[in-house]
Design a protein around this motif. Structure first.
Motif, PDB file in Angstrom:
ATOM      1  N   HIS A  66       1.060  -1.249  -0.016  1.00  7.42           N
ATOM      2  CA  HIS A  66       0.267  -0.068   0.049  1.00  7.42           C
ATOM      3  C   HIS A  66       0.819   1.303  -0.006  1.00  7.42           C
ATOM      4  CE1 HIS A  66      -3.511   2.572   1.049  1.00  7.42           C
ATOM      5  NE2 HIS A  66      -2.624   3.233   1.675  1.00  7.42           N
ATOM      6  N   TYR A  90      -6.530  -6.360  -2.497  1.00  2.52           N
ATOM      7  CA  TYR A  90      -5.333  -5.704  -2.865  1.00  2.52           C
ATOM      8  C   TYR A  90      -4.589  -6.529  -3.810  1.00  2.52           C
ATOM      9  CZ  TYR A  90      -4.839  -1.758   0.601  1.00  2.52           C
ATOM     10  OH  TYR A  90      -4.700  -0.774   1.234  1.00  2.52           O
ATOM     11  N   GLN A 146      -9.517   1.611  -4.183  1.00  3.61           N
ATOM     12  CA  GLN A 146      -9.042   2.099  -3.008  1.00  3.61           C
ATOM     13  C   GLN A 146     -10.079   1.734  -1.815  1.00  3.61           C
ATOM     14  OE1 GLN A 146      -6.179   2.932  -2.292  1.00  3.61           O
ATOM     15  NE2 GLN A 146      -6.126   4.555  -0.921  1.00  3.61           N
ATOM     16  N   PHE A 153      -8.322  -0.202   1.079  1.00  5.03           N
ATOM     17  CA  PHE A 153      -7.649   0.788   2.055  1.00  5.03           C
ATOM     18  C   PHE A 153      -8.670   0.880   3.488  1.00  5.03           C
ATOM     19  CE2 PHE A 153      -7.133   4.700   3.926  1.00  5.03           C
ATOM     20  CZ  PHE A 153      -6.254   4.659   4.718  1.00  5.03           C
ATOM     21  N   SER A 169       1.035  -8.828  -1.303  1.00  2.00           N
ATOM     22  CA  SER A 169      -0.285  -8.744  -0.800  1.00  2.00           C
ATOM     23  C   SER A 169      -0.981 -10.182  -0.557  1.00  2.00           C
ATOM     24  CB  SER A 169      -1.339  -7.819  -1.730  1.00  2.00           C
ATOM     25  OG  SER A 169      -0.902  -6.442  -1.642  1.00  2.00           O
TER      26      SER A 169
END
Length: 389
Positions: A219, A278, A301, A305, A368
């Motif tokens: 990230h 991800y 996102q 996230f 990820s």
């Protein structure tokens, strides 16, 4: 305190979030683009951001402990934010490599620690007034989104040399609303070293922090190199702004839904799904044939996230001693913005320069996938017993 005063205070906090995260978007989204404009190579950008992340490892716990010691979050935010505005003006008007290197480090000392302090302020105020964290933090996501789009467009139209004045404008507005917000309620309980030791060395905590580190590294690599990657595929500065706008606007929707999502599923289950997504996101970026594909992939996102971050914050606040919450938040930030930033920036810069952006994003997808596998292991070993079923 009257109901009207409370509502006004929450509105001030939302406005502060809007302008602070707008300011943060300039630094995170456009710093690599600015450095590239100043003829800094991807490897050198990685080195600068890695150095800044190392500074963040020291500065974020420092400011968190100062906040806990003096039982105030607001006054520390005013101090770090004011210093950030001054340093940022110098940074975005400088071109000499050594000076840029030092100013980036200074920004990581002041601006990045303001983030966990802001999140702690948001969480505590939301908890005090029994409103959802997402209802406050959503305004930060809106600020990040609109600033990314606006700044990308204006830089294309007016040039990179106007970036410093935009930084000043957003910074002064954030500082003004920070003056108006109420301080967060502080715990009156005296810190127990034994409780702190149990928190840091309890196996569940160590496993959780390791998971955060693995998942956060790709990230943070994306934070450092998304703009450079988009430009390497032929995208303009405006396209970089659009990418960050789409990423942030998708966060708005998921921050609004985060309270319901967290009520329905356990934190570890949500983290597992987020890391799986991800993996897919970065693999698709690696295979993208044009900059436009990468730009529109940033719409994911929110589901990656936001779900990951809100789940980790809720889990952290459930296991940490009450009187050490601000410091615990900064430990999470050290992993998210510090150690993972060092690994992602330095290694990512080298991979980018040696093998290209596509190879970098494929490596991020692999990282990820490891995080997803580890999270799945924790989920199964705990019987999905972390949080809800």
């Amino acid at each position: 305190m009257g109901n009207g005063t409370v509502k006004l205070g929450i509105q001030y906090l939302r406005a502060y979030n809007f302008f602070y995260f707008s300011l943060l978007s300039i630094f995170i989204s456009f710093l690599p683009v600015y450095l590239s404009y100043r003829d800094v190579t991807p490897a050198e950008i990685g080195m600068m951001v890695g150095f800044g992340s190392f500074i963040g490892i020291l500065s974020q716990p420092f400011w968190g402990m100062v906040s806990d010691k003096h039982k105030t979050i607001k006054r520390i935010i005013l101090l770090t934010l004011g210093a950030s505005i001054a340093v940022g003006m110098l940074l975005f008007t400088s071109g000499q490599f050594t000076l840029l290197f030092l100013l980036v480090g200074a920004m990581y000392f002041f601006l990045l620690p303001t983030d966990p302090l802001t999140e702690s302020l948001n969480y505590r105020v939301a908890e005090q007034h029994q409103i959802s964290f997402g209802s406050v933090r959503t305004f930060g996501a809106i600020g990040y989104a609109t600033a990314s789009l606006f700044i990308g467009w204006t830089v294309d139209q007016l040039g990179m040399n106007r970036l410093s004045w935009q930084f000043l404008g957003y910074g002064m507005l954030a500082f003004l609303f920070a003056l108006l917000v109420s301080d967060a309620p502080a715990s009156s309980k005296k810190l127990s070293r034994q409780e702190l030791k149990q928190f840091f060395f309890y196996p569940k905590t160590l496993r959780f922090f390791l998971l955060v580190l693995i998942a956060a590294t790709p990230h943070r690599t994306n934070d450092s190199f998304l703009g450079v990657f988009v430009q390497s595929l032929g995208g303009s500065t405006g396209a970089v702004g659009q990418a960050w706008f789409l990423a942030a606007i998708s966060e708005v929707a998921f921050f609004a839904l985060s309270a319901r999502i967290l009520q329905k599923w356990s934190e570890i289950k949500l983290i597992t799904w987020a890391t799986a997504l991800y993996t897919i996101r970065y693999a698709l970026c690696a295979l993208a044939p044009t900059a436009e594909w990468v730009v529109y992939l940033q719409l994911t996102q929110g589901v990656t996230f936001v779900i990951f971050y809100t789940a980790t914050i809720q889990y952290l606040y459930r296991i940490i001693p009450e009187e050490w919450k601000a410091t615990g938040q900064t430990v999470l930030a050290v992993l998210f913005f510090g150690i993972s930033g060092i690994i992602g920036s330095i290694a990512g810069g080298w991979v980018f320069q040696q093998f290209g952006g596509g190879a970098l994003y494929m490596a991020m997808a692999a990282f990820s996938l490891v995080a997803c596998g580890y999270s799945l292991t924790l989920w199964r070993s705990q019987g999905a017993g972390v949080g809800k079923a």
